[in-house]
Design a protein around this motif. Structure first.
Motif, PDB file in Angstrom:
ATOM      1  N   GLY A  31     -11.224  -1.059   3.108  1.00 27.89           N
ATOM      2  CA  GLY A  31     -10.938  -2.697   3.462  1.00 27.89           C
ATOM      3  C   GLY A  31     -12.081  -3.882   3.837  1.00 27.89           C
ATOM      4  O   GLY A  31     -12.127  -4.868   2.894  1.00 27.89           O
TER       5      GLY A  31
ATOM      6  N   SER B   6      -4.305   7.908   0.520  1.00 26.90           N
ATOM      7  CA  SER B   6      -5.407   7.166  -0.137  1.00 26.90           C
ATOM      8  C   SER B   6      -5.551   5.875   1.073  1.00 26.90           C
ATOM      9  O   SER B   6      -5.861   4.710   0.597  1.00 26.90           O
ATOM     10  CB  SER B   6      -4.224   6.648  -1.259  1.00 26.90           C
ATOM     11  OG  SER B   6      -4.571   5.588  -1.840  1.00 26.90           O
ATOM     12  N   LEU B   7      -3.783   5.578   1.617  1.00 28.76           N
ATOM     13  CA  LEU B   7      -3.550   4.727   2.984  1.00 28.76           C
ATOM     14  C   LEU B   7      -5.439   4.328   3.615  1.00 28.76           C
ATOM     15  O   LEU B   7      -5.667   3.018   3.830  1.00 28.76           O
ATOM     16  CB  LEU B   7      -2.096   5.396   3.425  1.00 28.76           C
ATOM     17  CG  LEU B   7      -2.364   4.394   5.047  1.00 28.76           C
ATOM     18  CD1 LEU B   7      -2.355   2.206   4.534  1.00 28.76           C
ATOM     19  CD2 LEU B   7      -0.662   3.858   5.007  1.00 28.76           C
TER      20      LEU B   7
ATOM     21  N   GLU C 284      -6.616  -8.918  -5.452  1.00 25.44           N
ATOM     22  CA  GLU C 284      -5.391  -8.369  -4.922  1.00 25.44           C
ATOM     23  C   GLU C 284      -4.256  -9.790  -6.542  1.00 25.44           C
ATOM     24  O   GLU C 284      -3.787  -9.298  -7.456  1.00 25.44           O
ATOM     25  CB  GLU C 284      -4.155  -8.613  -4.012  1.00 25.44           C
ATOM     26  CG  GLU C 284      -3.265  -8.332  -4.265  1.00 25.44           C
ATOM     27  CD  GLU C 284      -2.648  -6.668  -5.168  1.00 25.44           C
ATOM     28  OE1 GLU C 284      -1.575  -7.269  -4.742  1.00 25.44           O
ATOM     29  OE2 GLU C 284      -3.998  -6.037  -4.757  1.00 25.44           O
TER      30      GLU C 284
ATOM     31  N   TYR D  47       1.203  -1.013   0.342  1.00 28.64           N
ATOM     32  CA  TYR D  47      -0.100  -0.291  -0.129  1.00 28.64           C
ATOM     33  C   TYR D  47       1.046   1.128  -0.229  1.00 28.64           C
ATOM     34  O   TYR D  47       2.022   1.090   0.577  1.00 28.64           O
ATOM     35  CB  TYR D  47      -1.188   0.112   1.168  1.00 28.64           C
ATOM     36  CG  TYR D  47      -1.952  -1.165   1.199  1.00 28.64           C
ATOM     37  CD1 TYR D  47      -2.920  -1.473   0.059  1.00 28.64           C
ATOM     38  CD2 TYR D  47      -1.712  -2.161   2.248  1.00 28.64           C
ATOM     39  CE1 TYR D  47      -3.802  -2.154   0.860  1.00 28.64           C
ATOM     40  CE2 TYR D  47      -2.519  -2.885   2.428  1.00 28.64           C
ATOM     41  CZ  TYR D  47      -3.345  -2.985   1.438  1.00 28.64           C
ATOM     42  OH  TYR D  47      -4.482  -4.655   1.397  1.00 28.64           O
TER      43      TYR D  47
ATOM     44  N   GLY E 129      -8.301   3.815   1.608  1.00 26.16           N
ATOM     45  CA  GLY E 129      -8.212   1.912   2.010  1.00 26.16           C
ATOM     46  C   GLY E 129      -8.664   1.135   2.848  1.00 26.16           C
ATOM     47  O   GLY E 129      -8.709  -0.081   3.061  1.00 26.16           O
TER      48      GLY E 129
END
Length: 294
Positions: free
Chosen positions: A229, A221-222, A269, A159, A225
């Motif tokens: 998640g 963004s981290l 992923e 990430y 996310g």
């Protein structure tokens, strides 16, 4: 009945902030029976739990006891022989090693200073490597042993703003994959524990990286996310029984997730990775060239 533990000295965070505390506490539980450990030691399991600059040992006989062992090293490890000699002298060897040393740098690759990056690798990777190498001679001699490496979901995916931390876990994953194949012939099992989301305070307790406004988007963004998640925070105390279940298994897995939701995330992923490789397979074929002599 065996004597009570000679020492209760093993510095650790409060149980709600440390995954490994629950394991060492479980090992010390006077009610824990040894029949479950027969696969790694007929007299009970001799265990070492390593985290940071502390290494705790337990000889799980009829009842559990625990004594402190010298740490392998959390900075550049140079102590390969000493922990092993101490463990051999104290417990007659180590049957189970749990490597859980680690801290987590949060920062873009450019933000992290070189010294911070090296220390991150020393703690998260070389510390585990040193402890692992220290116990291998005895395990090979006894032709039995369990090595549990606490990795991270960030050892399987990457990430933004966690690149340096996750590089250490990818290194641990690769080393442990190879190690498992190397030592299987000696009855030694290696398992990578992949925790998902646990409220351990890891990031808050780790060294901080000066933030550059140029990478504010990476941190955003981290965090976005993480919220999207769908991972539900797990109970750190529950990880103890999970770890012990791995040790109990006659044929433990090479890799196991701790927590729920990880399988779905990994399917997404890995599907994306394969799709990208297939999309650019024409370049792979171009780079192959023509067979020699054709």
């Amino acid at each position: 009945m065996p004597a009570q533990p000679e020492s209760e000295t093993c510095r650790t965070r409060p149980p709600w902030r440390n995954l490994g505390f629950a394991t060492t506490a479980c090992l010390r539980d006077p009610g824990r029976q040894v029949s479950r450990w027969s696969g790694v030691g007929g007299r009970g399991a001799r265990c070492a739990y390593c985290s940071g600059d502390e290494c705790c040992g337990a000889h799980v006989a009829v009842r559990a006891s625990r004594r402190p062992l010298p740490a392998p090293a959390t900075r550049r490890p140079r102590l390969r022989g000493r922990p092993r000699r101490s463990a051999e002298a104290t417990f007659g060897g180590i049957d189970v090693l749990v490597n859980n040393a680690g801290h987590m740098l949060v920062g873009a690759v450019e933000e992290v200073e070189e010294g911070q990056a090296r220390t991150q690798m020393d703690v998260n990777y070389f510390g585990a490597l040193s402890a692992t190498r220290a116990v291998l001679p005895g395990m090979r001699e006894r032709r039995a042993g369990r090595i549990l490496q606490v990795s991270s979901f960030g050892g399987l995916v990457a990430y933004p703003a966690l690149g340096i931390y996750q590089a250490t876990k990818w290194a641990l994953e690769a080393m442990s994959d190879s190690l498992a194949a190397e030592v299987a012939a000696y009855g030694i099992h290696v398992t990578l524990i992949v925790p998902l989301m646990y409220p351990t305070g890891l990031a808050a307790a780790s060294p901080q990286v000066p933030q550059d406004p140029a990478y504010a988007h990476a941190r955003q963004s981290l965090y976005a996310g993480a919220e999207a998640g769908g991972f539900t925070p797990g109970d750190p105390a529950a990880t103890a029984e999970g770890l012990l279940a791995i040790v109990d298994a006659p044929e433990p897995p090479l890799r196991v997730l701790f927590g729920t939701g990880g399988l779905e995330a990994l399917r997404t992923e890995y599907a994306g990775r394969l799709a990208g490789l297939e999309q650019w397979d024409h370049v792979a074929r171009l780079a192959q060239g023509k067979p020699s002599g054709s």
